[in-house]
Enzyme design. Structure first.
Site, PDB file in Angstrom:
ATOM      1  N   GLY A 134       0.764  -1.243   0.000  1.00 21.04           N
ATOM      2  CA  GLY A 134       0.000   0.000   0.000  1.00 21.04           C
ATOM      3  C   GLY A 134       0.795   1.293   0.000  1.00 21.04           C
ATOM      4  N   ASP A 165       0.826   3.515   4.395  1.00 20.72           N
ATOM      5  CA  ASP A 165      -0.264   4.216   3.706  1.00 20.72           C
ATOM      6  C   ASP A 165      -1.369   4.624   4.676  1.00 20.72           C
ATOM      7  OD1 ASP A 165      -1.015   1.560   4.178  1.00 20.72           O
ATOM      8  OD2 ASP A 165      -1.874   1.223   2.193  1.00 20.72           O
ATOM      9  N   ASP A 167      -5.178   1.501  10.412  1.00 16.82           N
ATOM     10  CA  ASP A 167      -6.565   1.163  10.688  1.00 16.82           C
ATOM     11  C   ASP A 167      -6.606   0.658  12.135  1.00 16.82           C
ATOM     12  OD1 ASP A 167      -9.231   0.612  10.124  1.00 16.82           O
ATOM     13  OD2 ASP A 167      -8.813  -1.342   9.253  1.00 16.82           O
ATOM     14  N   LYS A 177      -7.152   6.237  10.429  1.00 20.50           N
ATOM     15  CA  LYS A 177      -8.548   6.015  10.859  1.00 20.50           C
ATOM     16  C   LYS A 177      -8.511   5.766  12.355  1.00 20.50           C
ATOM     17  CE  LYS A 177     -10.074   3.283   6.913  1.00 20.50           C
ATOM     18  NZ  LYS A 177     -10.673   1.981   6.563  1.00 20.50           N
ATOM     19  N   PHE A 215     -13.977   3.098   3.908  1.00 20.88           N
ATOM     20  CA  PHE A 215     -12.985   2.364   3.134  1.00 20.88           C
ATOM     21  C   PHE A 215     -12.572   3.216   1.945  1.00 20.88           C
ATOM     22  CE2 PHE A 215     -11.006  -0.855   0.542  1.00 20.88           C
ATOM     23  CZ  PHE A 215     -10.334  -1.594   1.497  1.00 20.88           C
ATOM     24  N   VAL A 216     -11.275   3.430   1.803  1.00 20.61           N
ATOM     25  CA  VAL A 216     -10.779   4.296   0.731  1.00 20.61           C
ATOM     26  C   VAL A 216      -9.811   3.535  -0.184  1.00 20.61           C
ATOM     27  CG1 VAL A 216     -11.110   6.492   1.938  1.00 20.61           C
ATOM     28  CG2 VAL A 216      -8.986   5.210   2.289  1.00 20.61           C
ATOM     29  N   ARG A 265      -5.089   0.831  -7.074  1.00 25.99           N
ATOM     30  CA  ARG A 265      -3.883   1.427  -6.493  1.00 25.99           C
ATOM     31  C   ARG A 265      -3.341   2.557  -7.360  1.00 25.99           C
ATOM     32  NH1 ARG A 265      -2.115  -1.943  -2.272  1.00 25.99           N
ATOM     33  NH2 ARG A 265      -2.441  -4.168  -2.554  1.00 25.99           N
TER      34      ARG A 265
HETATM   35  P1  IMP Z   1      -4.217  -2.436  10.321  1.00 23.07           P
HETATM   36  O1  IMP Z   1      -3.284  -3.525  10.739  1.00 23.07           O
HETATM   37  O2  IMP Z   1      -5.642  -2.767  10.659  1.00 23.07           O
HETATM   38  O3  IMP Z   1      -3.831  -1.073  10.810  1.00 23.07           O
HETATM   39  O4  IMP Z   1      -4.215  -2.485   8.750  1.00 23.07           O
HETATM   40  C1  IMP Z   1      -3.628  -1.536   7.967  1.00 23.07           C
HETATM   41  C2  IMP Z   1      -3.605  -2.028   6.546  1.00 23.07           C
HETATM   42  O5  IMP Z   1      -4.927  -2.419   6.141  1.00 23.07           O
HETATM   43  C3  IMP Z   1      -3.186  -0.922   5.622  1.00 23.07           C
HETATM   44  O6  IMP Z   1      -1.789  -0.873   5.441  1.00 23.07           O
HETATM   45  C4  IMP Z   1      -3.963  -1.254   4.377  1.00 23.07           C
HETATM   46  O7  IMP Z   1      -3.232  -2.160   3.575  1.00 23.07           O
HETATM   47  C5  IMP Z   1      -5.235  -1.932   4.855  1.00 23.07           C
HETATM   48  N1  IMP Z   1      -6.356  -0.967   4.954  1.00 23.07           N
HETATM   49  C6  IMP Z   1      -6.971  -0.492   6.069  1.00 23.07           C
HETATM   50  N2  IMP Z   1      -7.946   0.372   5.777  1.00 23.07           N
HETATM   51  C7  IMP Z   1      -7.971   0.451   4.419  1.00 23.07           C
HETATM   52  C8  IMP Z   1      -8.779   1.220   3.485  1.00 23.07           C
HETATM   53  O8  IMP Z   1      -9.670   2.007   3.825  1.00 23.07           O
HETATM   54  N3  IMP Z   1      -8.476   1.022   2.173  1.00 23.07           N
HETATM   55  C9  IMP Z   1      -7.510   0.170   1.725  1.00 23.07           C
HETATM   56  N4  IMP Z   1      -6.731  -0.534   2.562  1.00 23.07           N
HETATM   57  C10 IMP Z   1      -6.964  -0.398   3.900  1.00 23.07           C
HETATM   58 MG    MG Z   2      -4.070  -3.468   1.548  1.00 21.91          MG
END
Ligand code: IMP
Ligand code: MG
Length: 173
Positions: A41, A96, A99, A127, A148-149, A161
């Site tokens: 990402g 990127d 979450d 987020k 979701f973006v 992408r």
């Molecule tokens: P985390 O471990 O839940 O913080 O996940 C983060 C990863 O989930 C990011 O590096 C993205 O690859 C993916 N991700 C989380 N939210 C989004 C979104 O809104 N769009 C696309 N990918 C996302």
């Molecule tokens: Mg991803």
């Protein structure tokens, strides 16, 4: 499908990248930074950000992915590890979007175990209301709501992408 007009335009992103790069260049003045991009990402943001830095930069990448089974547990795996020697280096992790924070936290611990002189984190999008693990983020581009973006490196099923802006995404029903 992508909904409506851009959520963040190319211009908004470009201005933010410049702002982040200025802050990083100021903070690291007189030092060299090892920029580590978290793939996939981060690749677009990473490429723009490092080109806006005014300090010496070395680059490396790490590939990590997490599988979230519930909102509070996740299993993360590293598919491709860093190849640079991390020991004693000033490392800047570039992601990127944060979450839940689970995958970024896993990568952070991996890098910390390799003995960097310092470790800072830069993420384009945050987020924060979705956070499960509290990861310290030093440079944040945009705080966004729980939507979701896609675009500018971010995907849905590995697509979108290449969009030059960021859009909100809704699954077709
Ligand atoms: P985390 O471990 O839940 O913080 O996940 C983060 C990863 O989930 C990011 O590096 C993205 O690859 C993916 N991700 C989380 N939210 C989004 C979104 O809104 N769009 C696309 N990918 C996302
Ligand atoms: Mg991803």
């Amino acid at each position: 499908m992508i909904t409506g007009k851009p959520f963040l335009t190319t211009e908004q992103i470009r201005d933010k990248v410049t702002e982040l790069a200025d802050a990083i260049s100021r903070d690291y003045e007189g030092r060299e930074v090892l920029a580590i991009g978290i793939l996939k990402g981060a690749f677009v943001f990473f490429a723009d950000l490092i080109r806006a830095l005014r300090i010496p930069v070395t680059v490396d990448f790490i590939v990590a992915a997490s599988y979230i089974k519930t909102s509070s547990t996740g299993e993360t795996k590293i598919y491709y590890d860093v190849r640079e020697n991390i020991n004693g280096r000033d490392v800047l992790l570039i992601d990127d979007i944060i979450d839940t924070g689970i995958s970024l936290n896993y990568v952070r611990e991996r890098i910390l175990s390799l003995g960097p002189a310092s470790l800072k984190i830069c993420a384009l999008l945050d987020k924060s209301e979705r956070r499960v693990v509290d990861v310290p983020v030093n440079y944040t581009g945009f705080k966004i709501p729980n939507k979701f973006v896609v675009g500018y490196g971010l995907d849905y099923e590995n697509k979108y992408r290449n969009l030059p802006y960021i859009a909100t995404f809704k699954k077709e029903t």
